[in-house]
Scaffold this active site. Structure first.
Site, PDB file in Angstrom:
ATOM      1  N   ASP A  23       1.021  -1.081  -0.027  1.00 27.84           N
ATOM      2  CA  ASP A  23       0.017  -0.035   0.129  1.00 27.84           C
ATOM      3  C   ASP A  23       0.773   1.006   0.197  1.00 27.84           C
ATOM      4  O   ASP A  23       2.124   1.012   0.375  1.00 27.84           O
ATOM      5  CB  ASP A  23      -0.874  -0.142   1.268  1.00 27.84           C
ATOM      6  CG  ASP A  23      -1.468   1.354   1.605  1.00 27.84           C
ATOM      7  OD1 ASP A  23      -2.279   1.766   0.819  1.00 27.84           O
ATOM      8  OD2 ASP A  23      -1.096   1.962   2.663  1.00 27.84           O
ATOM      9  N   ASP A  30      -0.232   4.987   0.620  1.00 29.88           N
ATOM     10  CA  ASP A  30      -0.332   6.148   1.520  1.00 29.88           C
ATOM     11  C   ASP A  30      -0.399   5.498   3.257  1.00 29.88           C
ATOM     12  O   ASP A  30      -1.334   4.662   3.412  1.00 29.88           O
ATOM     13  CB  ASP A  30      -1.672   6.976   1.241  1.00 29.88           C
ATOM     14  CG  ASP A  30      -1.526   7.787   0.146  1.00 29.88           C
ATOM     15  OD1 ASP A  30      -2.250   7.532  -0.936  1.00 29.88           O
ATOM     16  OD2 ASP A  30      -0.710   8.577   0.060  1.00 29.88           O
ATOM     17  N   HIS A  61     -10.588  17.809  -7.295  1.00 29.86           N
ATOM     18  CA  HIS A  61      -9.461  16.806  -6.977  1.00 29.86           C
ATOM     19  C   HIS A  61      -8.490  17.074  -7.922  1.00 29.86           C
ATOM     20  O   HIS A  61      -7.027  16.609  -7.402  1.00 29.86           O
ATOM     21  CB  HIS A  61     -10.246  15.384  -7.021  1.00 29.86           C
ATOM     22  CG  HIS A  61      -9.348  14.342  -6.480  1.00 29.86           C
ATOM     23  ND1 HIS A  61      -8.803  13.605  -7.254  1.00 29.86           N
ATOM     24  CD2 HIS A  61      -8.870  14.037  -5.291  1.00 29.86           C
ATOM     25  CE1 HIS A  61      -8.003  12.716  -6.435  1.00 29.86           C
ATOM     26  NE2 HIS A  61      -8.290  13.049  -5.310  1.00 29.86           N
ATOM     27  N   THR A  89      -4.577   5.928  -4.126  1.00 29.23           N
ATOM     28  CA  THR A  89      -4.185   7.145  -4.784  1.00 29.23           C
ATOM     29  C   THR A  89      -4.072   7.034  -6.153  1.00 29.23           C
ATOM     30  O   THR A  89      -3.972   5.965  -6.690  1.00 29.23           O
ATOM     31  CB  THR A  89      -2.934   7.949  -3.964  1.00 29.23           C
ATOM     32  OG1 THR A  89      -3.336   9.335  -4.467  1.00 29.23           O
ATOM     33  CG2 THR A  89      -1.627   7.341  -4.423  1.00 29.23           C
TER      34      THR A  89
HETATM   35  C1  XBP Z   1      -5.120   6.384   0.804  1.00 31.26           C
HETATM   36  C2  XBP Z   1      -6.354   7.211   0.195  1.00 31.26           C
HETATM   37  C3  XBP Z   1      -6.062   7.919  -0.818  1.00 31.26           C
HETATM   38  C4  XBP Z   1      -5.313   9.299  -0.056  1.00 31.26           C
HETATM   39  C5  XBP Z   1      -5.429  10.509  -0.773  1.00 31.26           C
HETATM   40  O1  XBP Z   1      -4.610   5.412  -0.451  1.00 31.26           O
HETATM   41  O2  XBP Z   1      -7.511   6.491   0.622  1.00 31.26           O
HETATM   42  O3  XBP Z   1      -7.502   8.497  -1.143  1.00 31.26           O
HETATM   43  O4  XBP Z   1      -6.077   9.534   0.939  1.00 31.26           O
HETATM   44  O5  XBP Z   1      -5.336  10.434  -2.298  1.00 31.26           O
HETATM   45  P1  XBP Z   1      -3.757   4.053   0.106  1.00 31.26           P
HETATM   46  P2  XBP Z   1      -6.229  10.781  -3.191  1.00 31.26           P
HETATM   47  O6  XBP Z   1      -4.742   3.118  -0.474  1.00 31.26           O
HETATM   48  O7  XBP Z   1      -2.486   4.137  -0.527  1.00 31.26           O
HETATM   49  O8  XBP Z   1      -3.674   3.918   1.625  1.00 31.26           O
HETATM   50  O9  XBP Z   1      -6.758  12.043  -3.034  1.00 31.26           O
HETATM   51  O10 XBP Z   1      -5.201  10.950  -4.678  1.00 31.26           O
HETATM   52  O11 XBP Z   1      -7.214   9.637  -3.567  1.00 31.26           O
HETATM   53 MG    MG Z   2      -2.698   3.245   3.303  1.00 34.65          MG
END
Ligand code: XBP
Ligand code: MG
Length: 233
Positions: free
Chosen positions: A9, A11, A79, A121
């Site tokens: 993953d 973020d 966005h 993301t």
């Molecule tokens: C976490 C998310 C993403 C980010 C924001 O992604 O839910 O939406 O919070 O990025 P991950 P965007 O699966 O890597 O934990 O605004 O580009 O969606």
């Molecule tokens: Mg994450």
């Protein structure tokens, strides 16, 4: 089972990115004069909705009746503006990898494991993080990238991990997923993967008991035995 690939993953797992995302959202709101501002508590609640556009819709759904609302096209445009702000923050070097990530990625590469990302993301943000933290393009760090703009259903649906497995051309039982959130845990398990959790600042209070391994952090270990064996060669 022979471990052949690690699927990360992004973020919260590779880096603590959500404060940069939150700042980018708030800057895009201010640029448009929307009068919106997401504090940490609000953002922590909104993070239950994976995906920035989906999160914006969830936010609007919670606004008082009669409050002005953006249509879907305006949400998409907002966005995109937020993503541009996020890229500016990372381009200024505003982010570093979580402890242990760079060493694990290098050791896995050295041991001949494939490396992939499965993230909600956008592909553009995967690129921004790799250039900020590895000083390299994403395709030079990872063998396969599954990002939110490539699938219809975001986490906790399994689509992103199924896409990563398809791109790797590997079965789930030859791979190991690393996640920080319950949405991600459910997504990876839904795709048949075993999951190692490294909870992040915004996910520390979630229930991750369904994970196969729960680590304090990649630098503290102990790493899952199957991974230790693969790294030992
Ligand atoms: C976490 C998310 C993403 C980010 C924001 O992604 O839910 O939406 O919070 O990025 P991950 P965007 O699966 O890597 O934990 O605004 O580009 O969606
Ligand atoms: Mg994450």
């Amino acid at each position: 089972m022979t471990l052949r690939a690690l699927i990360f993953d992004l973020d919260g797992t590779l880096a603590e990115t959500e404060e940069a995302h939150r700042e980018a959202f708030n800057r895009s709101f201010a640029d448009r004069g929307l009068g919106w501002h997401w504090g940490r508590d609000t953002y922590g609640r909104l993070l239950k909705t994976a995906g920035g556009k989906e999160r914006l819709r969830a936010w609007q759904d919670g606004l008082p009746a009669g409050a002005p609302r953006l249509g879907d096209d305006e949400i998409a445009q907002l966005h995109q503006e937020k993503t541009a702000r996020y890229g500016e923050i990372l381009a200024r070097g505003g982010l570093s990898l979580r402890p242990g990530v760079a060493d694990l990625v290098a050791a896995a590469r050295e041991a001949g494991l494939k490396l992939a990302v499965a993230t909600t993301t956008s592909r553009r943000n995967v690129e921004a993080l790799c250039r900020c933290c590895w000083r390299r393009p994403a395709d030079a760090v990872f063998d396969a990238i599954a990002s939110g703009d490539m699938v219809a259903a975001q986490k906790p649906a399994p689509d992103l991990y199924l896409l990563a497995l398809d791109k790797l051309a590997l079965p789930a039982d030859h791979c190991l997923a690393f996640e920080d959130s319950l949405n991600g845990l459910l997504s990876a398990r839904g795709a048949g993967l075993r999951v190692a959790m490294t909870a992040s600042a915004y996910t520390r209070n979630e229930d991750h008991s369904a994970a196969d391994w729960r680590l304090q952090g990649l630098e503290t270990g102990p790493l899952p035995p199957v991974l230790r064996a693969a790294l030992a060669g």
